[in-house]
Design a protein around this motif. Structure first.
Motif, PDB file in Angstrom:
ATOM      1  N   GLU A 143       0.815  -1.222   0.000  1.00 30.68           N
ATOM      2  CA  GLU A 143       0.000   0.000   0.000  1.00 30.68           C
ATOM      3  C   GLU A 143       0.848   1.271   0.000  1.00 30.68           C
ATOM      4  O   GLU A 143       0.436   2.305  -0.526  1.00 30.68           O
ATOM      5  CB  GLU A 143      -0.911   0.004   1.235  1.00 30.68           C
ATOM      6  N   ARG A 152       1.611   0.377  -6.384  1.00 30.53           N
ATOM      7  CA  ARG A 152       0.280   1.003  -6.509  1.00 30.53           C
ATOM      8  C   ARG A 152       0.004   1.396  -7.958  1.00 30.53           C
ATOM      9  O   ARG A 152      -1.130   1.329  -8.422  1.00 30.53           O
ATOM     10  CB  ARG A 152       0.182   2.227  -5.594  1.00 30.53           C
ATOM     11  N   ASP A 189      -1.537  -1.348  -9.713  1.00 31.71           N
ATOM     12  CA  ASP A 189      -2.695  -1.932  -8.997  1.00 31.71           C
ATOM     13  C   ASP A 189      -2.404  -3.324  -8.457  1.00 31.71           C
ATOM     14  O   ASP A 189      -3.301  -4.165  -8.382  1.00 31.71           O
ATOM     15  CB  ASP A 189      -3.925  -2.011  -9.918  1.00 31.71           C
ATOM     16  N   SER A 246      -1.810  -6.295  -5.887  1.00 31.89           N
ATOM     17  CA  SER A 246      -2.350  -6.542  -4.548  1.00 31.89           C
ATOM     18  C   SER A 246      -2.171  -8.002  -4.158  1.00 31.89           C
ATOM     19  O   SER A 246      -1.840  -8.847  -4.988  1.00 31.89           O
ATOM     20  CB  SER A 246      -3.844  -6.178  -4.492  1.00 31.89           C
ATOM     21  N   SER A 276     -12.871  -7.087  -5.101  1.00 30.88           N
ATOM     22  CA  SER A 276     -12.062  -6.018  -5.706  1.00 30.88           C
ATOM     23  C   SER A 276     -12.445  -5.725  -7.149  1.00 30.88           C
ATOM     24  O   SER A 276     -11.856  -4.851  -7.782  1.00 30.88           O
ATOM     25  CB  SER A 276     -10.580  -6.412  -5.667  1.00 30.88           C
ATOM     26  N   GLN A 280      -5.692  -6.742 -16.515  1.00 24.78           N
ATOM     27  CA  GLN A 280      -5.703  -5.417 -15.890  1.00 24.78           C
ATOM     28  C   GLN A 280      -4.719  -5.340 -14.721  1.00 24.78           C
ATOM     29  O   GLN A 280      -4.057  -4.335 -14.520  1.00 24.78           O
ATOM     30  CB  GLN A 280      -7.108  -5.094 -15.358  1.00 24.78           C
ATOM     31  N   ARG A 281      -4.683  -6.406 -13.921  1.00 24.80           N
ATOM     32  CA  ARG A 281      -3.797  -6.414 -12.748  1.00 24.80           C
ATOM     33  C   ARG A 281      -3.685  -7.846 -12.252  1.00 24.80           C
ATOM     34  O   ARG A 281      -4.434  -8.733 -12.666  1.00 24.80           O
ATOM     35  CB  ARG A 281      -4.341  -5.502 -11.648  1.00 24.80           C
TER      36      ARG A 281
END
Length: 593
Positions: A323, A329, A332, A334, A374, A452-453
């Motif tokens: 974070e 970040r 994206d 995680s 998410s 996308q991520r």
């Protein structure tokens, strides 16, 4: 299920098909690991000869980047004295026992794992054959249960020793049978519940189980004259309950330290890793990961009660690091955190065993966040293992995504590599932090066919900090490992290049989607773009050269062939590695020196 239904997938035709596929994989991976040394017969034809010289296998193969053997499944023949024999994966491993280094002790157990892997393949052939383009647009769990191949490197990758065939139908991910977990109450004297910041046992259980179930469990304890305040609620894999808990923990049950509460209401689906469950009743609720004393791919798949105590703290620490990091970040990146964990200590077995004993890993569980929460508009989830899926017609899942996206292969690879590879590279160079980023541990978020991520999972047991001087909170200290300098970058070269990209590149090339040069140039470009954006890390880039000419070949099957019950000493993972010569680094030709 009737007796005959349980074995209906074990037909001569399906068994022959499964054996041909597995012999192909064995030849390809054992040649890659330099256990087999194929002899050229001219052109693309090769042969390997059994230990006693009596049996020959002839096959066609294309040699690809990273010494990958792309073997033509249909063109393999097995000959004894010039006579053609059917392909048989059990025979194959017996014929090459010495060459493969299979000891007399390991061989029969390994053959049992091969038998189980074959039976699993035969079962998958009986399922409706979904085309790659349909599967690529399917739901997260339809993709998870639709995979036809396990780990791409391991030959015996679906051993699951301990499952009977009825349990295979109930608990294997490809069977896609809903599972209801068994719930028990564990006395606080012998059980420990830990949770991430802001969570505690009672409210967490109410959120997971619902108020009615919690009240019912409490009432059950009171009918036995037990105080619910003295107990913690505990999910147990049904297989584990029936096969282990009721026997191995019989004294705990008799003495009311462990109390059966009943079956949970929520339905779950087992994931590719077998012991992790996705909540299909309420997909936004946590995954549950349970201990299961089944031997699969080099380990008994238990969960350590001792390890569980620090699990939420390790996840919170990594979550905060991610974070607060601008680079992570920006893409994206995680993790899905392991938010809570519970472990049961059987004190007598603890007195009788060392801390690595499977007897200390029979009763533990953890709760992991669901990635469903998410998702944005139009986004969907897929396990990254799906990128290596090829359907019965030879069409790839990854090719279907590229087609859906409308992008060229090079354009499609760019966001995928930015989502998946860039976080790995950054964490390595910035924090000396490595993950276990294989296909089953990575979830991709996809929109219109484009990645996308990336979301990583399986954190507390798999991440490692390789910096001896890193300042870590006491609860996180266990993730530090002493890794020799020349082996640190193998966390990317082996786990990403050799154990994932090698197969992804081969699929794209074999299907004619793109060339090896297109693929590996995209990987190199991703790393270059990152390095150019981080001039402060120049010294680290030089010390650990991503574009080195070669790197050491670390062999996974050799580990399992040597010891299929515990491939690696988890307290010193790098000491166990089987390093056999070098591989040419496929990004080296694209280095901007």
């Amino acid at each position: 299920m009737s007796l005959s239904d349980a074995v209906s997938h074990l037909s001569p035709e399906l068994w022959a098909r499964a054996n041909r596929a597995l012999v192909r994989k064995a030849i390809a991976e054992f040649a890659h690991e330099r256990l087999l040394t194929p002899v050229s017969l001219g052109g693309d034809r090769y042969s390997v000869v059994s230990d006693d010289g009596a049996v020959e296998y002839h096959f066609e193969a294309t040699r690809q980047v990273l010494d990958h053997w792309s073997v033509d499944e249909a063109a393999i023949t097995r000959l004894r004295d010039g006579e053609s024999l059917p392909l048989d994966a059990l025979d194959f491993h017996i014929e090459f026992q010495q060459t493969l280094g299979l000891s007399a002790e390991v061989l029969p157990v390994y053959l049992e794992e091969i038998s189980s892997t074959l039976a699993g393949s035969a079962f998958k052939y009986t399922k409706p054959q979904i085309s790659a383009d349909v599967l690529a647009k399917s739901s997260f769990q339809d993709i998870e249960t639709g995979m036809t191949e396990g780990h791409p490197c391991f030959v015996a990758n679906n051993g699951r020793l301990g499952f009977g065939v009825h349990e295979y139908h109930a608990y294997a991910p490809e069977a896609a049978s809903p599972v209801h977990l068994i719930w028990a109450a564990a006395h606080k004297d012998v059980a420990t519940f830990t949770a991430g910041a802001g969570l505690e046992h009672d409210s967490f259980m109410r959120a997971e189980l619902g108020d009615a179930a919690v009240e019912l469990f409490a009432a059950k304890l009171r009918t036995l004259d037990l105080d619910p305040a003295d107990y913690l609620y505990f999910p147990v894999h049904p297989w584990q309950w029936w096969n282990k808990t009721t026997i191995t923990f019989a004294a705990e049950i008799a003495n009311r330290r462990l109390v059966l509460l009943g079956e949970g209401e929520d339905a779950y689906l087992p994931q590719q890793s077998i012991r992790t469950f996705f909540n299909t009743t309420t997909p936004t609720k946590h995954y549950v990961k349970t201990a299961i004393s089944v031997l699969n791919m080099g380990f008994m798949r238990g969960l350590s009660a001792a390890y569980m105590e620090a699990t939420p703290a390790i996840n919170d620490w990594l979550h905060q690091l991610i974070e607060s990091d601008d680079v992570l970040r920006s893409v994206d990146f995680s993790i899905i955190r392991e938010r809570a964990a519970i472990g049961y200590r059987h004190l007598q077995y603890e007195r009788a065993t060392d801390r690595y004993s499977p007897y200390r890993k029979m009763l533990a569980a953890l709760w992991r966040e669901s990635p469903v929460n998410s998702l944005g508009d139009g986004e969907r989830l897929a396990t990254m293992a799906s990128l290596l899926h090829v359907d019965a017609e030879g069409t790839s899942f990854v090719g279907a995504l590229i087609e859906e996206s409308g992008l060229t292969p090079a354009e499609w690879l760019k966001p995928y590599l930015k989502a998946y590879l860039l976080p790995l590279v950054h964490c390595f160079y910035q924090y000396d932090l490595a993950y276990m980023p294989h296909g089953e541990n990575t979830i991709l978020v996809i929109k219109d066919g484009v990645v996308q991520r990336a979301i990583f999972k399986d954190i507390a047991e798999e991440i490692v900090i390789m910096d001896a001087d890193a300042v870590l909170p006491p609860a996180v200290e266990r993730i530090r490992a002493d890794v020799p300098e020349d082996m640190k970058l193998l966390s990317i070269f082996t786990d990403v290049f050799d154990c994932f990209f090698r197969f992804l590149s081969s699929i794209l090339v074999t299907e004619g989607i793109c060339t090896e040069e297109t693929f590996w140039r995209a990987v190199a470009d991703c790393a270059h773009d990152y390095q150019e954006s981080m001039p402060a890390l120049a010294e680290k880039f030089e010390r650990y050269d991503f574009f080195a000419e070669e790197f050491q070949l670390s062999c996974l099957n050799r580990l399992q062939l040597r010891n299929n019950k515990q491939m690696v000493d988890l307290s010193d993972p790098s000491a166990a590695l089987q390093l056999i010569g070098n591989l040419k680094n496929p990004v080296a030709p694209f280095a901007r020196r």
